[in-house]
Design a protein around this motif. Structure first.
Motif, PDB file in Angstrom:
ATOM      1  N   GLY A 153      21.737  -1.565  14.089  1.00 53.05           N
ATOM      2  CA  GLY A 153      22.358  -1.233  15.361  1.00 53.05           C
ATOM      3  C   GLY A 153      23.795  -0.797  15.243  1.00 53.05           C
ATOM      4  O   GLY A 153      24.353  -0.228  16.175  1.00 53.05           O
ATOM      5  N   GLU A 154      24.418  -1.028  14.104  1.00 56.81           N
ATOM      6  CA  GLU A 154      25.818  -0.620  13.939  1.00 56.81           C
ATOM      7  C   GLU A 154      25.940   0.804  13.415  1.00 56.81           C
ATOM      8  O   GLU A 154      26.971   1.446  13.598  1.00 56.81           O
ATOM      9  N   LEU A 155      24.923   1.316  12.701  1.00 58.58           N
ATOM     10  CA  LEU A 155      24.979   2.639  12.099  1.00 58.58           C
ATOM     11  C   LEU A 155      23.869   3.519  12.653  1.00 58.58           C
ATOM     12  O   LEU A 155      22.727   3.072  12.805  1.00 58.58           O
ATOM     13  N   GLY A 156      24.245   4.764  12.907  1.00 63.97           N
ATOM     14  CA  GLY A 156      23.221   5.732  13.273  1.00 63.97           C
ATOM     15  C   GLY A 156      22.925   6.688  12.136  1.00 63.97           C
ATOM     16  O   GLY A 156      21.890   7.357  12.113  1.00 63.97           O
ATOM     17  N   SER A 157      23.852   6.775  11.124  1.00 64.09           N
ATOM     18  CA  SER A 157      23.633   7.681   9.991  1.00 64.09           C
ATOM     19  C   SER A 157      24.574   7.302   8.848  1.00 64.09           C
ATOM     20  O   SER A 157      25.611   6.649   9.063  1.00 64.09           O
ATOM     21  N   LEU A 158      24.237   7.729   7.665  1.00 64.31           N
ATOM     22  CA  LEU A 158      25.071   7.554   6.474  1.00 64.31           C
ATOM     23  C   LEU A 158      25.252   8.906   5.791  1.00 64.31           C
ATOM     24  O   LEU A 158      24.260   9.612   5.523  1.00 64.31           O
ATOM     25  N   LEU A 159      26.494   9.260   5.479  1.00 64.52           N
ATOM     26  CA  LEU A 159      26.779  10.511   4.777  1.00 64.52           C
ATOM     27  C   LEU A 159      26.997  10.202   3.303  1.00 64.52           C
ATOM     28  O   LEU A 159      27.916   9.457   2.942  1.00 64.52           O
ATOM     29  N   VAL A 160      26.138  10.749   2.450  1.00 64.96           N
ATOM     30  CA  VAL A 160      26.266  10.568   0.999  1.00 64.96           C
ATOM     31  C   VAL A 160      27.137  11.705   0.470  1.00 64.96           C
ATOM     32  O   VAL A 160      26.766  12.880   0.553  1.00 64.96           O
ATOM     33  N   HIS A 161      28.294  11.361  -0.064  1.00 68.24           N
ATOM     34  CA  HIS A 161      29.225  12.394  -0.543  1.00 68.24           C
ATOM     35  C   HIS A 161      28.681  13.101  -1.788  1.00 68.24           C
ATOM     36  O   HIS A 161      27.863  12.550  -2.538  1.00 68.24           O
ATOM     37  N   PRO A 299      17.446   5.966  13.331  1.00 67.69           N
ATOM     38  CA  PRO A 299      18.458   5.141  14.011  1.00 67.69           C
ATOM     39  C   PRO A 299      18.490   3.712  13.484  1.00 67.69           C
ATOM     40  O   PRO A 299      17.596   3.282  12.782  1.00 67.69           O
ATOM     41  N   GLU A 300      19.535   2.993  13.885  1.00 62.41           N
ATOM     42  CA  GLU A 300      19.701   1.572  13.608  1.00 62.41           C
ATOM     43  C   GLU A 300      19.491   1.248  12.124  1.00 62.41           C
ATOM     44  O   GLU A 300      18.587   0.521  11.733  1.00 62.41           O
TER      45      GLU A 300
END
Length: 348
Positions: A153-161, A299-300
């Motif tokens: 619930g805190e993150l909607g996505s993660l960007l992998v550099h 999501p989530e």
């Protein structure tokens, strides 16, 4: 000796001697053999030459001196003037080289570097404002790392550099030439002179010159050419011409080492994210290249750890630049000497 018709010069002190020439008598004392005469008028018959008896050079040349020349590559210092001729009257150089060597340049090898970490966003498209950074450990090798624990619930996505390539750093090849420029000349020279009674040789056609006997190694008796212009024609008794210089301008240098841009890089990494801190419950995996980052959508999302491995580790190469010799050493203030070819002088 100066002759005075019908005049007798009496001895004034010490032992005396005399001579008779064509009705003229000249008496002298060895304590004061030149009494009443100018120095240039008197040949002292009581003093022996302390040095060498040499033919006087012709007009346009200075009196002979002791001239030493030696190899500049020798680490030994220029020898001091000998006690018999203690005054340094000339310092010079010869054998200027037209070229100089520069150190060889090289470049350190580049390397593929794993992504510096992840960025979390509340947006499902990795485009949210004020992202949260989850940095990988310094020098990350790809082993399991747990930068933070984020609940559902805190993150909607993660960007992998994306991975990166470390730059090439210029360096000097240790096996090449040294950075310090050597002396631009191959020979050093030093001229020495001393006090000597010119008119103390038994042969009146020669002059006495202060010098040790025998001459030191590398030394010769030489007469300096005093007239400006081109090199002289050396006289019979001083046949060897030596061209020396009193100074030089040195503009030599080497262009600095550098590196061309990296070419041929291909770095591809597989970065996986996990819901637990031990990299056991897979959340997602993305293959990232030098082209740019990848987004892991929600999501989530529940994120706790990550790891990575190389799929392609080809950092490429970069070519070195620099290390080019520029400038030159230009001798100034030429001086010509004519020298005796043999390193032996006559004895009085």
């Amino acid at each position: 000796m100066r002759k005075y018709p019908f005049v007798i010069a009496l001895a004034v002190a010490g032992s005396s001697a005399g001579c008779w020439t064509e009705g003229v008598s000249q008496l002298y004392s060895c304590d004061d053999p030149c009494y009443g005469l100018e120095e240039y008028e008197c040949d002292d018959p009581c003093v022996a030459c302390e040095g060498g008896c040499l033919p006087p050079p012709p007009l346009g040349f200075g009196d002979p001196i002791l001239l030493w020349t030696g190899d500049a590559a020798d680490e030994a210092p220029v020898p001091a003037c000998p006690a018999e001729a203690p005054d340094t009257v000339f310092e010079g150089y010869a054998g200027f080289g037209a070229e100089h060597a520069c150190p060889a340049c090289r470049c350190t090898e580049p390397s593929c570097e794993l992504p510096r970490g992840l960025s979390g966003s509340a947006s499902a498209a990795c485009d949210g404002t004020a992202p949260t950074s989850f940095d990988a450990p310094a020098g990350w090798s790809g082993a399991c790392a747990a930068p933070a624990a984020v609940s559902s619930g805190e993150l909607g996505s993660l960007l992998v550099h994306a991975p990166t390539v470390s730059g090439c750093a210029p360096a000097i090849d240790a096996a090449g030439a040294q950075p310090e420029l050597p002396a631009p000349w191959r020979l050093r020279a030093r001229g020495c002179a001393g006090a000597a009674g010119k008119h103390t040789c038994r042969d009146p056609s020669t002059m006495c010159v202060a010098a040790p006997t025998p001459l030191p190694a590398g030394a010769a008796m030489c007469a300096r050419y005093l007239r400006p212009g081109d090199a002289p024609e050396c006289p019979e008794h001083y046949p060897e011409l030596r061209e020396l210089y009193q100074d030089y301008d040195d503009t030599r240098s080497c262009t600095p080492c550098g590196c061309e841009p990296i070419e041929g890089s291909a770095c591809t990494a597989l970065v996986s994210t996990y819901e637990d801190e031990g990299c056991g419950q897979l959340l997602g995996a993305e293959t990232v290249t030098l082209a740019g980052p990848k987004c892991v959508a929600g999501p989530e999302l529940r994120f706790a750890s990550m790891d990575a491995l190389w799929i392609k580790d080809e950092p490429g190469t970069c070519a070195p630049t620099g290390g080019v010799a520029v400038g030159e050493a230009t001798p100034r203030r030429p001086v010509f000497f004519c020298c005796q070819s043999a390193e032996v002088i006559d004895v009085p």
